[in-house]
Design a protein around this motif. Structure first.
Motif, PDB file in Angstrom:
ATOM      1  N   LEU A  67       0.921  -0.984  -0.010  1.00 58.63           N
ATOM      2  CA  LEU A  67      -0.306   0.241   0.257  1.00 58.63           C
ATOM      3  C   LEU A  67       1.164   1.428   0.323  1.00 58.63           C
ATOM      4  N   ARG A  68       1.738   0.913   0.485  1.00 57.05           N
ATOM      5  CA  ARG A  68       2.490   2.225   0.891  1.00 57.05           C
ATOM      6  C   ARG A  68       3.632   2.497  -0.373  1.00 57.05           C
ATOM      7  N   ARG A  69       4.056   1.776  -0.764  1.00 59.26           N
ATOM      8  CA  ARG A  69       4.761   1.784  -2.767  1.00 59.26           C
ATOM      9  C   ARG A  69       3.709   2.120  -3.296  1.00 59.26           C
ATOM     10  N   ILE A  70       2.702   1.691  -3.425  1.00 63.15           N
ATOM     11  CA  ILE A  70       1.732   1.754  -4.357  1.00 63.15           C
ATOM     12  C   ILE A  70       1.451   3.431  -4.895  1.00 63.15           C
ATOM     13  N   ALA A  71       0.548   3.493  -3.680  1.00 59.73           N
ATOM     14  CA  ALA A  71       1.138   5.714  -2.624  1.00 59.73           C
ATOM     15  C   ALA A  71       1.761   6.683  -3.508  1.00 59.73           C
ATOM     16  N   THR A  72       2.707   5.805  -3.217  1.00 55.06           N
ATOM     17  CA  THR A  72       4.131   6.976  -3.884  1.00 55.06           C
ATOM     18  C   THR A  72       4.911   7.279  -4.778  1.00 55.06           C
ATOM     19  N   ALA A  73       4.206   6.208  -5.872  1.00 59.13           N
ATOM     20  CA  ALA A  73       4.560   5.019  -6.895  1.00 59.13           C
ATOM     21  C   ALA A  73       4.249   6.241  -8.435  1.00 59.13           C
ATOM     22  N   VAL A  74       4.235   7.507  -7.632  1.00 63.33           N
ATOM     23  CA  VAL A  74       3.951   8.618  -8.953  1.00 63.33           C
ATOM     24  C   VAL A  74       4.473   7.757 -10.607  1.00 63.33           C
TER      25      VAL A  74
ATOM     26  N   ILE B 181      -6.718   3.775   2.393  1.00 62.96           N
ATOM     27  CA  ILE B 181      -6.617   2.995   2.864  1.00 62.96           C
ATOM     28  C   ILE B 181      -5.691   3.470   4.241  1.00 62.96           C
ATOM     29  N   LEU B 182      -4.116   3.442   4.163  1.00 63.22           N
ATOM     30  CA  LEU B 182      -3.314   4.343   4.501  1.00 63.22           C
ATOM     31  C   LEU B 182      -3.619   4.971   5.115  1.00 63.22           C
ATOM     32  N   HIS B 183      -4.902   6.007   5.081  1.00 65.00           N
ATOM     33  CA  HIS B 183      -5.226   7.496   6.602  1.00 65.00           C
ATOM     34  C   HIS B 183      -6.318   6.233   7.098  1.00 65.00           C
ATOM     35  N   GLU B 184      -6.830   5.894   6.368  1.00 65.37           N
ATOM     36  CA  GLU B 184      -7.707   5.312   7.978  1.00 65.37           C
ATOM     37  C   GLU B 184      -7.529   4.580   8.715  1.00 65.37           C
ATOM     38  N   ILE B 185      -6.285   3.465   8.338  1.00 64.97           N
ATOM     39  CA  ILE B 185      -6.047   3.016   9.169  1.00 64.97           C
ATOM     40  C   ILE B 185      -4.763   4.139  10.386  1.00 64.97           C
ATOM     41  N   GLY B 186      -4.886   5.229  10.251  1.00 59.19           N
ATOM     42  CA  GLY B 186      -4.550   5.982  11.073  1.00 59.19           C
ATOM     43  C   GLY B 186      -2.474   6.339  10.320  1.00 59.19           C
ATOM     44  N   GLU B 187      -1.801   6.444   9.460  1.00 59.86           N
ATOM     45  CA  GLU B 187      -0.611   6.757   9.117  1.00 59.86           C
ATOM     46  C   GLU B 187      -0.717   7.488   8.415  1.00 59.86           C
ATOM     47  N   GLN B 188      -0.936   8.611   9.124  1.00 61.52           N
ATOM     48  CA  GLN B 188      -1.085  10.258   9.401  1.00 61.52           C
ATOM     49  C   GLN B 188      -0.072  10.315   7.653  1.00 61.52           C
ATOM     50  N   GLN B 189       1.526  10.218   7.557  1.00 63.57           N
ATOM     51  CA  GLN B 189       2.646  10.616   6.933  1.00 63.57           C
ATOM     52  C   GLN B 189       1.885  10.529   5.373  1.00 63.57           C
ATOM     53  N   PHE B 190       0.668   9.914   5.782  1.00 61.96           N
ATOM     54  CA  PHE B 190       0.679   9.377   4.005  1.00 61.96           C
ATOM     55  C   PHE B 190      -0.197  10.492   3.782  1.00 61.96           C
ATOM     56  N   THR B 191      -0.519  11.379   4.811  1.00 64.56           N
ATOM     57  CA  THR B 191      -2.469  12.432   4.339  1.00 64.56           C
ATOM     58  C   THR B 191      -1.475  13.826   3.195  1.00 64.56           C
ATOM     59  N   PRO B 192      -0.608  13.978   3.511  1.00 66.16           N
ATOM     60  CA  PRO B 192      -0.185  14.413   2.186  1.00 66.16           C
ATOM     61  C   PRO B 192       0.033  14.541   1.088  1.00 66.16           C
TER      62      PRO B 192
END
Length: 511
Positions: free
Chosen positions: A444-451, A465-476
């Motif tokens: 999930l992390r790799r895909i979310a940042t895979a421009v 999904i990452l935001h939903e589970i509380g990984e706020q670093q991906f909110t930006p």
């Protein structure tokens, strides 16, 4: 290990072999009275491991000559008999029977069977008889590469010894890539040939064959074929030709030189090579011509036999080719059934991708393959499948997840498939990775940042999904993508997000 009055000595030459040496030394210990390890300049823990296993370590040097190094090691052996072992080999057999055979020996050296596999402890096998046991007072080594045991006074009596055999791990696919042994062997073989030619215009054909075989091992098939072409088959000793023939076939097939392949097979037949060996080689030529029916006929007629070089010929070593012939004729179910039984034997060298694709055409094939796969083949399979698109391997990986063991390797392999995972599969495997403490590999992390590597909608959902589970670093990252969503696509984004991030979706609706 006793250092005096030894009957049998194990002799090694090594350099940076910490990965494999320990297993080799542990296996050889019951067969010998002393172990001599001649080190040619290790910078890792090789010598420490050798001493821990009771070996006498000799701090030596390397001069690009295997025969010379083995002779220097021989000088430190005290046994009446010497067993020459490589660090990437493990001895198997009956220690008492081995010692008894030496006590009763009327010969000066023995050839042992050396078995190599494409993977560690599994995969396609290659068998060869190689002289490895010598009476120390009567023998020495000769040759910069593929060194041979020769008599100290010109004569040598040799026999075969079946009480033990060596399993060789140095030519597994992974180890070959890591150690670049093909290029090393080619350089040594060319140096030996150049040295011989500087002394005489007539050189032993074995030196030329060593260059050609090493070129094949290094993947330089054009060079190999050019070198083999320089040999005069009418003057070539039968023994040398029989050793060279299988390698000629490999490079001939790689360069599509089927005329040369057939010429060498005909010559091997005239030299008295087993009809089953020759039939197997002819079948490979027919496969190159896409004559699947003709090749299948030859392969089905193979029987276990003994080659002229005394190595064992096993008909089941060609089951992978038979599977290919059957599949190429449109009999997928029959091919898959044969594949599953052969994979279960642990001796299959078929491509993991081909295996997954083939069983995928049959009911419950992926589960059956996962169940049949021996433990020794799981990691090699995963290593090759991790670069394949997830839709091809997904069913097999899911079935493999149901097996005990190997889950860390499976998780690591699937994590590398993140560029092709669906959102649903990325979520499933991410949860499994997190449960195993491997959240850094989260797809999930790799895909979310895979421009540029995944479409924006998929990246938004994964970031959601990452935001939903509380990984706020991906909110930006999520906010940046949402800010540029065209009005016409807002409903699509919300519909895609809602099943995976309902809280986030509700907040966006009411924003």
């Amino acid at each position: 290990m006793a250092e005096a009055h030894a009957f049998v000595t194990a002799s090694y030459i090594v350099k940076d072999e910490e990965e494999l040496l320990g297993a080799s030394l542990a296996a050889v210990t019951p067969f010998v009275d002393e172990i001599v390890v001649y080190d040619t300049g290790s910078t890792d823990a090789t010598t420490t491991i050798a001493r821990e296993h009771g070996a006498r370590v000799v701090e030596g040097y390397w001069d690009d000559d295997f025969g010379a190094a083995r002779n220097r090691a021989l000088e430190h052996c005290t046994g009446e008999w010497v067993l020459s072992v490589d660090a990437d080999e493990v001895v198997h057999g009956d220690p008492r029977a081995f010692r008894r055979s030496l006590h009763l020996a009327t010969t000066d050296s023995f050839a042992l069977e050396v078995v190599s596999s494409s993977y560690a402890d599994g995969g396609a096998e290659h068998r060869a008889m190689v002289a490895r046991v010598l009476r120390r007072s009567h023998c020495r080594f000769e040759g910069m590469l593929h060194e041979m045991i020769v008599g100290r006074w010109g004569q040598l009596s040799q026999a075969q010894n079946s009480t033990i055999f060596l399993r060789h791990y140095g030519y597994t696919d992974v180890y070959m890539k890591e150690r670049n042994k093909g290029a090393r062997n080619l350089a040594l073989a060319e140096a030996a040939l150049a040295k011989a030619r500087s002394r005489s215009r007539d050189v032993a054909p074995d030196l030329v064959i060593n260059v050609a075989r090493s070129a094949t091992l290094a993947g330089d098939h054009a060079k190999a074929m050019a070198t083999f072409a320089s040999l005069d088959l009418d003057r070539l000793p039968e023994g040398s030709g029989l050793i060279a023939g299988p390698t000629v076939l490999v490079s001939a097939l790689a360069t599509d030189d089927l005329v040369t392949a057939r010429r060498w097979i005909d010559r091997m037949e005239s030299w008295g090579e087993s009809k089953h060996v020759c039939a197997a080689m002819r079948a490979q030529v027919l496969m190159a011509e896409k004559d699947w029916e003709g090749a299948e006929t030859l392969l089905r007629g193979l029987e276990d036999d003994v080659q002229r070089t005394s190595a064992q010929f096993r008909a089941d070593a060609y089951t992978d080719q038979l599977i290919t012939c059957i599949a190429r004729q449109g009999r997928g179910a029959e091919a898959a059934d044969l594949l599953l039984s052969h994979v279960a034997s642990g001796r299959s060298g078929i491509s993991p991708v081909s295996a997954v694709l083939l069983v995928g055409e049959t009911p419950d094939g992926a589960r059956r393959l996962a169940a049949a796969l021996p433990d020794a083949l799981v990691k090699p399979f995963l290593a090759q499948l991790q670069t394949v698109r997830a839709e091809v391997t997904g069913e097999f990986c899911e079935a493999l997840w149901g097996r005990d063991g190997h889950r860390p390797a499976l998780l690591a392999a699937v994590a590398k498939q993140w560029p092709s995972l669906t959102v649903e599969d990325a979520l499933k495997w991410s949860l499994r990775l997190r449960e195993a403490g491997l959240e850094d590999l989260c797809p999930l992390r790799r895909i979310a940042t895979a421009v540029g590597r995944r479409d924006t909608l998929t990246r938004i959902v994964c970031a959601g999904i990452l935001h939903e589970i509380g990984e706020q670093q991906f909110t930006p990252v999520l906010e940046a993508m949402l800010a540029v969503v065209p009005d016409a696509q807002v409903d699509t984004v919300l519909t895609s997000l809602r099943p995976y991030a309902p809280t986030l979706t509700a907040s966006l609706v009411h924003a």
